[in-house]
Design a protein around this motif. Structure first.
Motif, PDB file in Angstrom:
ATOM      1  N   LEU A 129       0.809  -1.226   0.000  1.00  0.00           N
ATOM      2  CA  LEU A 129       0.000   0.000   0.000  1.00  0.00           C
ATOM      3  C   LEU A 129       0.844   1.279   0.000  1.00  0.00           C
ATOM      4  O   LEU A 129       0.307   2.364  -0.194  1.00  0.00           O
ATOM      5  N   PRO A 131       2.763   2.765  -2.183  1.00  0.00           N
ATOM      6  CA  PRO A 131       2.654   3.707  -3.311  1.00  0.00           C
ATOM      7  C   PRO A 131       1.525   4.726  -3.157  1.00  0.00           C
ATOM      8  O   PRO A 131       1.610   5.826  -3.712  1.00  0.00           O
ATOM      9  N   TRP A 132       0.472   4.379  -2.422  1.00  0.00           N
ATOM     10  CA  TRP A 132      -0.630   5.327  -2.217  1.00  0.00           C
ATOM     11  C   TRP A 132      -0.346   6.282  -1.060  1.00  0.00           C
ATOM     12  O   TRP A 132      -1.115   7.191  -0.791  1.00  0.00           O
ATOM     13  N   ALA A 137       1.814   5.870  -6.686  1.00  0.00           N
ATOM     14  CA  ALA A 137       0.846   4.880  -7.172  1.00  0.00           C
ATOM     15  C   ALA A 137       0.594   5.010  -8.664  1.00  0.00           C
ATOM     16  O   ALA A 137       0.422   4.013  -9.365  1.00  0.00           O
ATOM     17  N   ALA A 140      -1.694   2.642 -10.687  1.00  0.00           N
ATOM     18  CA  ALA A 140      -1.837   1.338 -10.039  1.00  0.00           C
ATOM     19  C   ALA A 140      -3.262   1.142  -9.532  1.00  0.00           C
ATOM     20  O   ALA A 140      -3.948   2.093  -9.158  1.00  0.00           O
ATOM     21  N   GLN A 142      -5.983  -0.286  -6.903  1.00  0.00           N
ATOM     22  CA  GLN A 142      -6.177  -0.771  -5.542  1.00  0.00           C
ATOM     23  C   GLN A 142      -6.858  -2.138  -5.546  1.00  0.00           C
ATOM     24  O   GLN A 142      -6.684  -2.916  -4.603  1.00  0.00           O
ATOM     25  N   ALA A 145      -4.134  -4.557  -5.696  1.00  0.00           N
ATOM     26  CA  ALA A 145      -3.500  -4.631  -4.378  1.00  0.00           C
ATOM     27  C   ALA A 145      -4.358  -5.467  -3.431  1.00  0.00           C
ATOM     28  O   ALA A 145      -3.837  -6.252  -2.626  1.00  0.00           O
ATOM     29  N   VAL A 160      -5.735   2.293   3.364  1.00  0.00           N
ATOM     30  CA  VAL A 160      -4.960   3.400   2.806  1.00  0.00           C
ATOM     31  C   VAL A 160      -5.321   4.703   3.513  1.00  0.00           C
ATOM     32  O   VAL A 160      -4.438   5.513   3.851  1.00  0.00           O
TER      33      VAL A 160
END
Length: 209
Positions: A129, A131-132, A137, A140, A142, A145, A160
């Motif tokens: 998580l 990158p967020w 991100a 990308a 979620q 993920a 997040v």
């Protein structure tokens, strides 16, 4: 010194790309402490970030002046009677102030992320998580993920959100150590967000070009 080392090193490294930025950064902090430079800090006169940035610029000018003097054959700085000011203050462009502030903001975020990682119960979930949390991100998903973590998309969204709140908390805590009062924390946080936003916009513009 540990908190500000990374932005100071980067600032000096851009001034002397061909020299050892680590040695010069250590020399800067050694001089600052030896000369009791921190005794001159007045919280009422502004952010410590701004004070330190100015001190680094003075260090850069002084060091370059000494380098120029040695190249001319001596340790003394030779003053030209025709242009005294130019001789005393070498006409060397300083690194961009905004870059120092950007590096400082990234340092704060990095420290906050490290703190959140240390307190998070699942290192794997944090890394997926992350990158967020650090703005990387991009496009990308979620949902991807969530599938990787075996969670629902809704649970990932909530996770997040909570992690972002913890990162913000730690960034604010770091900032509170460098400003005059609690009232200044929000203003400094907003400024650093603005600095990072401008940097992202400029990078996007260069990529588009």
């Amino acid at each position: 010194c540990g908190l500000y080392y990374a932005p100071v090193r980067a600032f000096i490294g851009r001034a002397w790309p061909g020299e050892d930025a680590d040695d010069l950064a250590q020399a800067f902090f050694a001089r600052l402490l030896e000369r009791s430079g921190l005794d001159q800090v007045d919280r009422e006169r502004g952010m410590f970030r701004s004070y330190l940035r100015g001190a680094v610029k003075h260090f850069i000018r002084d060091h370059r002046a000494k380098e120029a003097a040695v190249k001319r054959g001596g340790d003394a700085i030779h003053v030209s009677l025709d242009d005294e000011e130019a001789a005393v203050t070498p006409q060397v462009p300083a690194p961009d102030d905004a870059r120092f502030d950007r590096d400082w903001a990234l340092t704060l975020i990095g420290r906050a992320l490290d703190a959140v990682k240390a307190e998070h119960s699942s290192a794997r979930q944090f890394e997926v998580l992350k990158p967020w949390l650090n703005g990387e991100a991009g496009g990308a998903s979620q949902s991807a993920a969530a599938a990787e973590l075996g969670m629902s998309a809704g649970a990932v969204k909530v996770a997040v959100h909570r992690l972002r709140k913890r990162v913000r908390h730690h960034v604010q805590r770091e900032i509170s150590e460098t400003v005059c009062s609690a009232d200044d924390v929000g203003a400094e946080l907003n400024y650093l967000i603005e600095v990072l936003g401008r940097d992202a916009h400029n990078r996007a513009g260069r990529a588009g070009a």
